[in-house]
Design an enzyme around this catalytic site. Structure first.
Site, short mmCIF file in Angstrom:
data_model
loop_
_atom_site.label_atom_id
_atom_site.label_comp_id
_atom_site.label_asym_id
_atom_site.label_seq_id
_atom_site.Cartn_x
_atom_site.Cartn_y
_atom_site.Cartn_z
N SER A 135 0.85 -1.18 0.00
CA SER A 135 0.00 0.00 0.00
C SER A 135 0.89 1.23 0.00
O SER A 135 2.04 1.18 0.46
CB SER A 135 -0.90 0.01 1.25
N TYR A 148 -2.38 -0.40 10.50
CA TYR A 148 -2.24 -0.76 9.09
C TYR A 148 -0.92 -0.22 8.54
O TYR A 148 -0.20 -0.93 7.82
CB TYR A 148 -3.42 -0.22 8.30
#
Length: 277
Positions: A135, A148
């Site tokens: 990501s 995250y």
């Protein structure tokens, strides 16, 4: 046994994984797709994809997946696309240890387990491709996404080290770093923030109201959001290029963030990024 190249794709119940599994099949790959729920198997199997149950947090399912796939391929595998993940939202100070541990188990430790299990076969055959769906939040941190962020930063470090260590083995390793992509990601994030975070009792309660509206789709959608086919374009390059890149950044917001991190002084950059949250 077939002459088609084979690939394991994880997290295929929806979103990026589901799209890429079907696109790979169309492009001539033999696709072994994983989901966590039995009810998600049929949709993939009906499209000609060989589907399996696998949960990164349950090592026995990871082991069984690899055994079952190798039984069908004669112990060979051309590629692995680690994709299945979720995002735990919430301020770092509000994050229970249990939530952080589960985030790392799902997004890092389970990926490592699966990857280690397929590398010996790739070494034996003299080639292989390992692609990790990371990501932009593995490069650029974002407020309220500490767990995250941490999982993706860890994944980046682990993967890049592995890439260097596998140089010369015939196994190529790449990271895909998407920005906003249409998927069930935000819906799953909503489930987990409500599960683990004391939304009303936190000092960040007002901010959480804003975050909840975003997760529920009640505020403006993220700018520059693309469909999963954008990730597949990067995946295809990582799987087929003679010399695949270490990084494939997807979406303009992600590219802008990575560029600003290179250009701006650190203090100014993190101040700017912090205001975006």
């Amino acid at each position: 046994m077939t002459d088609r190249p084979s690939i394991i794709v994880t997290g295929c119940s929806s979103g990026i994984g589901a799209w890429c599994a079907r696109a790979l099949l169309k492009d001539g790959w033999r696709v072994f797709a994983t989901v966590r729920k039995t009810e998600d198997l049929a949709a993939l199997e009906n499209d000609g994809i060989e589907a399996f149950l696998m949960d990164y947090t349950k090592p026995d399912t990871v082991s069984k997946l690899v055994d079952d796939v190798f039984a069908r391929t004669g112990g060979r595998l051309d590629a692995l696309f680690n994709n299945g993940a979720y995002g735990q939202a919430g301020a770092v100070e509000d994050l229970p240890v249990e939530a952080l541990r589960l985030q790392m188990e799902t997004n890092v430790i389970g990926w490592h387990d699966l990857t280690r299990r397929v590398i010996p076969a790739m070494r034996a055959q003299g080639h292989g491709r390992i692609v990790q769906c990371s990501s932009i939040l593995g490069i650029v941190p974002y407020k309220w996404r500490g767990a995250y962020n941490a999982s993706k930063f860890a994944l980046e470090g682990l993967t890049l080290t592995m890439r260097m260590e596998l140089e010369g083995s015939g196994i190529e390793v790449s990271l895909i770093e998407p920005g906003p992509i249409t998927s069930r990601f935000t819906a799953n994030a909503l489930i987990n923030i409500e599960r683990f975070i004391d939304l009303k009792g936190s000092v960040h309660a007002v901010e959480y109201e804003k975050q909840l509206r975003r997760l529920k789709g009640e505020s403006r959608p993220a700018k520059g959001k693309l469909e999963p086919d954008a990730v597949y374009t990067a995946l295809k390059r990582a799987l087929t290029a003679k010399k695949p890149k270490p990084h494939y950044i997807v979406t303009q917001p992600a590219k802008h963030g990575a560029l600003l991190k290179k250009l701006l002084p650190a203090g100014l950059f993190y101040h700017f990024i912090g205001r975006l949250g």
